[in-house]
Design a protein around this motif. Structure first.
Motif, PDB file in Angstrom:
ATOM      1  N   PRO A   1       0.802  -1.221   0.000  1.00  0.00           N
ATOM      2  CA  PRO A   1       0.000   0.000   0.000  1.00  0.00           C
ATOM      3  C   PRO A   1       0.837   1.274   0.000  1.00  0.00           C
ATOM      4  CG  PRO A   1      -0.939  -1.592   1.515  1.00  0.00           C
ATOM      5  CD  PRO A   1       0.373  -2.152   1.063  1.00  0.00           C
ATOM      6  N   VAL A   2       1.933   1.290   0.765  1.00  0.00           N
ATOM      7  CA  VAL A   2       2.768   2.495   0.798  1.00  0.00           C
ATOM      8  C   VAL A   2       3.482   2.687  -0.532  1.00  0.00           C
ATOM      9  CG1 VAL A   2       4.775   3.574   1.870  1.00  0.00           C
ATOM     10  CG2 VAL A   2       3.051   2.472   3.307  1.00  0.00           C
ATOM     11  N   ALA A   3       4.042   1.623  -1.088  1.00  0.00           N
ATOM     12  CA  ALA A   3       4.720   1.740  -2.381  1.00  0.00           C
ATOM     13  C   ALA A   3       3.756   2.220  -3.454  1.00  0.00           C
ATOM     14  CB  ALA A   3       5.331   0.391  -2.772  1.00  0.00           C
ATOM     15  N   GLU A   4       2.550   1.694  -3.454  1.00  0.00           N
ATOM     16  CA  GLU A   4       1.545   2.107  -4.435  1.00  0.00           C
ATOM     17  C   GLU A   4       1.194   3.584  -4.288  1.00  0.00           C
ATOM     18  OE1 GLU A   4      -3.167   1.170  -5.185  1.00  0.00           O
ATOM     19  OE2 GLU A   4      -1.852  -0.530  -4.689  1.00  0.00           O
ATOM     20  N   ALA A   5       0.987   4.031  -3.048  1.00  0.00           N
ATOM     21  CA  ALA A   5       0.622   5.430  -2.813  1.00  0.00           C
ATOM     22  C   ALA A   5       1.754   6.371  -3.224  1.00  0.00           C
ATOM     23  CB  ALA A   5       0.269   5.635  -1.343  1.00  0.00           C
ATOM     24  N   LEU A   6       2.994   6.012  -2.899  1.00  0.00           N
ATOM     25  CA  LEU A   6       4.127   6.853  -3.281  1.00  0.00           C
ATOM     26  C   LEU A   6       4.293   6.871  -4.797  1.00  0.00           C
ATOM     27  CD1 LEU A   6       6.745   5.751  -0.574  1.00  0.00           C
ATOM     28  CD2 LEU A   6       5.419   7.873  -0.618  1.00  0.00           C
ATOM     29  N   ALA A   7       4.103   5.716  -5.431  1.00  0.00           N
ATOM     30  CA  ALA A   7       4.210   5.658  -6.893  1.00  0.00           C
ATOM     31  C   ALA A   7       3.166   6.550  -7.555  1.00  0.00           C
ATOM     32  CB  ALA A   7       4.067   4.210  -7.365  1.00  0.00           C
ATOM     33  N   ASP A   8       1.949   6.527  -7.038  1.00  0.00           N
ATOM     34  CA  ASP A   8       0.900   7.378  -7.609  1.00  0.00           C
ATOM     35  C   ASP A   8       1.233   8.854  -7.412  1.00  0.00           C
ATOM     36  OD1 ASP A   8      -0.542   5.199  -8.461  1.00  0.00           O
ATOM     37  OD2 ASP A   8      -1.940   5.206  -6.776  1.00  0.00           O
ATOM     38  N   ALA A   9       1.698   9.212  -6.217  1.00  0.00           N
ATOM     39  CA  ALA A   9       2.003  10.618  -5.929  1.00  0.00           C
ATOM     40  C   ALA A   9       3.140  11.139  -6.801  1.00  0.00           C
ATOM     41  CB  ALA A   9       2.345  10.780  -4.449  1.00  0.00           C
TER      42      ALA A   9
ATOM     43  N   GLU B   1       3.968   9.768  -9.758  1.00  0.00           N
ATOM     44  CA  GLU B   1       3.735   9.343 -11.133  1.00  0.00           C
ATOM     45  C   GLU B   1       4.870   8.446 -11.621  1.00  0.00           C
ATOM     46  OE1 GLU B   1       3.080  12.862 -13.439  1.00  0.00           O
ATOM     47  OE2 GLU B   1       1.111  13.243 -12.548  1.00  0.00           O
ATOM     48  N   ALA B   2       5.280   7.538 -10.745  1.00  0.00           N
ATOM     49  CA  ALA B   2       6.376   6.620 -11.040  1.00  0.00           C
ATOM     50  C   ALA B   2       5.817   5.356 -11.682  1.00  0.00           C
ATOM     51  CB  ALA B   2       7.122   6.270  -9.760  1.00  0.00           C
ATOM     52  N   ASP B   3       6.307   5.009 -12.868  1.00  0.00           N
ATOM     53  CA  ASP B   3       5.767   3.845 -13.571  1.00  0.00           C
ATOM     54  C   ASP B   3       6.734   2.669 -13.643  1.00  0.00           C
ATOM     55  OD1 ASP B   3       7.577   4.803 -15.461  1.00  0.00           O
ATOM     56  OD2 ASP B   3       6.013   5.769 -16.650  1.00  0.00           O
ATOM     57  N   LYS B   4       7.970   2.837 -13.131  1.00  0.00           N
ATOM     58  CA  LYS B   4       8.951   1.751 -13.057  1.00  0.00           C
ATOM     59  C   LYS B   4       9.552   1.770 -11.655  1.00  0.00           C
ATOM     60  CE  LYS B   4      11.019   3.455 -16.680  1.00  0.00           C
ATOM     61  NZ  LYS B   4      11.932   3.714 -17.805  1.00  0.00           N
ATOM     62  N   VAL B   5       8.967   1.009 -10.755  1.00  0.00           N
ATOM     63  CA  VAL B   5       9.345   1.066  -9.340  1.00  0.00           C
ATOM     64  C   VAL B   5      10.078  -0.218  -8.961  1.00  0.00           C
ATOM     65  CG1 VAL B   5       8.533   1.329  -6.977  1.00  0.00           C
ATOM     66  CG2 VAL B   5       7.357   2.524  -8.842  1.00  0.00           C
ATOM     67  N   ILE B   6      11.357  -0.090  -8.656  1.00  0.00           N
ATOM     68  CA  ILE B   6      12.168  -1.235  -8.251  1.00  0.00           C
ATOM     69  C   ILE B   6      11.749  -1.695  -6.857  1.00  0.00           C
ATOM     70  CG2 ILE B   6      14.513  -1.892  -7.545  1.00  0.00           C
ATOM     71  CD1 ILE B   6      15.500  -0.016  -9.833  1.00  0.00           C
ATOM     72  N   VAL B   7      11.647  -3.005  -6.693  1.00  0.00           N
ATOM     73  CA  VAL B   7      11.374  -3.631  -5.396  1.00  0.00           C
ATOM     74  C   VAL B   7      12.508  -4.616  -5.144  1.00  0.00           C
ATOM     75  CG1 VAL B   7       9.803  -5.089  -4.071  1.00  0.00           C
ATOM     76  CG2 VAL B   7       8.878  -3.399  -5.687  1.00  0.00           C
ATOM     77  N   CYS B   8      13.404  -4.282  -4.204  1.00  0.00           N
ATOM     78  CA  CYS B   8      14.583  -5.129  -3.992  1.00  0.00           C
ATOM     79  C   CYS B   8      15.027  -5.070  -2.537  1.00  0.00           C
ATOM     80  CB  CYS B   8      15.720  -4.699  -4.910  1.00  0.00           C
ATOM     81  SG  CYS B   8      17.157  -5.798  -4.823  1.00  0.00           S
ATOM     82  N   PRO B   9      14.583  -6.037  -1.707  1.00  0.00           N
ATOM     83  CA  PRO B   9      14.999  -6.043  -0.302  1.00  0.00           C
ATOM     84  C   PRO B   9      16.385  -6.618  -0.056  1.00  0.00           C
ATOM     85  CG  PRO B   9      13.481  -7.844  -0.721  1.00  0.00           C
ATOM     86  CD  PRO B   9      13.549  -7.039  -1.995  1.00  0.00           C
TER      87      PRO B   9
ATOM     88  N   PRO C   1      12.001   8.274 -10.273  1.00  0.00           N
ATOM     89  CA  PRO C   1      11.530   9.063  -9.132  1.00  0.00           C
ATOM     90  C   PRO C   1      11.404   8.278  -7.841  1.00  0.00           C
ATOM     91  CG  PRO C   1       9.744   8.642 -10.680  1.00  0.00           C
ATOM     92  CD  PRO C   1      10.993   8.173 -11.345  1.00  0.00           C
ATOM     93  N   LEU C   2      11.191   6.949  -7.919  1.00  0.00           N
ATOM     94  CA  LEU C   2      10.947   6.147  -6.720  1.00  0.00           C
ATOM     95  C   LEU C   2      11.647   4.802  -6.826  1.00  0.00           C
ATOM     96  CD1 LEU C   2       9.412   5.628  -4.011  1.00  0.00           C
ATOM     97  CD2 LEU C   2       7.521   4.743  -5.409  1.00  0.00           C
ATOM     98  N   ILE C   3      12.332   4.440  -5.743  1.00  0.00           N
ATOM     99  CA  ILE C   3      12.972   3.142  -5.612  1.00  0.00           C
ATOM    100  C   ILE C   3      12.579   2.591  -4.251  1.00  0.00           C
ATOM    101  CG2 ILE C   3      15.187   1.921  -5.538  1.00  0.00           C
ATOM    102  CD1 ILE C   3      16.237   4.604  -6.926  1.00  0.00           C
TER     103      ILE C   3
END
Length: 416
Positions: free
Chosen positions: A96-104, A106-114, A216-218
């Motif tokens: 939910p947080v990643a989605e909200a930040l991506a929308d704010a 306008e990030a369309d390629k968001v890396i997810v890497c723990p 914009p978002l990683i």
């Protein structure tokens, strides 16, 4: 400020700050959203929130507030930092947080890497490993708040968000930044906005960071930030790193609320050498032990005393069954927050804490607002200056060598 970071707990935020400081950025960690602007020489600002285990809607609200402040400081890029063991429930809060930040953003390629290879966390074929064990076999499946029973980050994340989840596999990552960037674009064209990226080595994280220039978002563990400072350095935007570290002499106490296997091993080793006092959940709930009384005991103890509530999973489960999970967690966090305050009032100048929730409660209990990042104690754990007469270490439960408490006390004093 160039890079803005939002951490979902306090230990993870200092972990991220440690990574960025080692890579040459001037980093300051803030407790919650600051009231005023950052100093002009801050290159990376890390806002530490306590949103890992709260309701998803509230985690989103707080994270968006942090984002707004960071954007006001001029940040070009945002990092959403969560634990390298992807601590979350099927409902959130990472998705939910990643989605909200991506929308704010306008990030369309968001890396997810723990991934964080320095502490044994790697992602391969979308699955998260802790050293040679799948996440679901590492002990994290028994976590009292966020049990991780599925090591497939793609599958776990898909349960938390409406966004499509993609994947970039290890062979592409090993091929370097350009193939990674091309794969990110291909996933975007396929409509997959959150993209799990494999990483086995620090070199992989650096390559991912180079490929992420301009995004914009990683999102990820602190390791995802390894390659980001270099992007700014190439443009001549970085100064000369952090300020010189000076330690703090004086009494030191260690406080642990983590039930991780690593911390329990550290507690056992410490107990063989120093005064050690167990905090039993039932005693706290019944008022048989108080933070004021334990503070007096710790202040009178010699050496490096430790107070801990790092029980085994069965003991924790029994206490939760008797009193309720939320009630036990709140009581212990409140206990350690008050205990830390009484210790500092009594003259303690160095505090070593273990466990994300415990560390967050202590930071809030001491009303610490700004933390200067100092030298690394163990991978992922820096020394922090919390004020003119207080240094602290905030350790994630799974981090640190067996002698971590002793080592931390030495570094906080400036003797290492």
């Amino acid at each position: 400020m160039l890079l803005g970071c939002i951490g979902d707990d306090f230990t993870g935020s200092s972990d991220l700050g440690n990574t960025l400081a080692r890579e040459g950025m001037r980093v300051v960690q803030y407790t919650g959203v600051p009231d005023g602007p950052a100093d002009d020489d801050v290159e990376a600002g890390v806002i530490a929130l306590k949103t890992r285990s709260i309701p998803p809607a509230e985690a989103v609200r707080q994270s968006l507030a942090a984002l707004a402040w960071l954007r006001d400081q001029g940040c070009e890029q945002i990092v959403f930092k969560y634990c390298s063991t992807f601590d979350s429930t099927p409902e959130g809060n990472i998705g939910p947080v990643a989605e909200a930040l991506a929308d704010a953003l306008e990030a369309d390629k968001v890396i997810v890497c723990p991934a964080f290879p320095g502490t044994g966390r790697s992602v391969y074929q979308g699955h998260l490993f802790v050293r040679d064990r799948l996440l679901s076999e590492s002990g994290m499946e028994s976590h009292p708040l966020n049990p991780m029973t599925d090591p497939d980050i793609r599958r776990w994340l898909a349960r938390q968000t409406r966004l499509e989840v993609g994947h970039i596999a290890a062979p592409t990552v090993l091929a370097g930044p350009s193939p990674i960037a091309a794969a990110l674009e291909a996933e975007h064209q396929a409509g997959r906005r959150l993209i799990v990226v494999d990483a086995l080595r620090d070199a992989d994280l650096r390559a991912i960071g180079e490929a992420a220039a301009g995004l914009p978002l990683i999102t990820g563990g602190s390791g995802i930030a390894l390659g980001l400072p270099t992007n700014f350095a190439r443009r001549g935007l970085l100064g000369h790193g952090g300020r010189a570290w000076t330690g703090q002499p004086g009494p030191c106490v260690a406080l642990s609320g983590s039930c991780s296997n690593a911390t329990r091993g550290q507690v056992a080793r410490h107990a063989a050498r120093y005064p050690t006092f167990e905090v039993v959940a039932g005693d706290v709930m019944a008022g048989r032990v108080t933070p004021e009384g334990l503070a007096e005991t710790l202040l009178a103890a010699e050496g490096l005393p430790l107070a801990y509530s790092s029980a085994d999973p069965q003991t924790v489960a029994a206490a939760q069954a008797e009193f309720g999970r939320e009630a036990v967690a709140a009581a212990l966090e409140g206990f350690f927050a008050t205990l830390a305050a009484r210790l500092v009032e009594g003259g303690v100048t160095r505090l070593v804490t273990a466990g994300g929730e415990t560390s967050g409660a202590i930071v809030e209990g001491l009303a610490l607002t700004t933390l200067e990042i100092g030298p690394e104690i163990d991978p992922g754990v820096p020394a922090l200056r919390a004020g003119p007469a207080l240094t602290v270490a905030l350790k994630s439960g799974n981090f640190g060598a067996e002698d971590f408490f002793e080592k931390a006390a030495t570094v906080l004093a400036g003797d290492a």
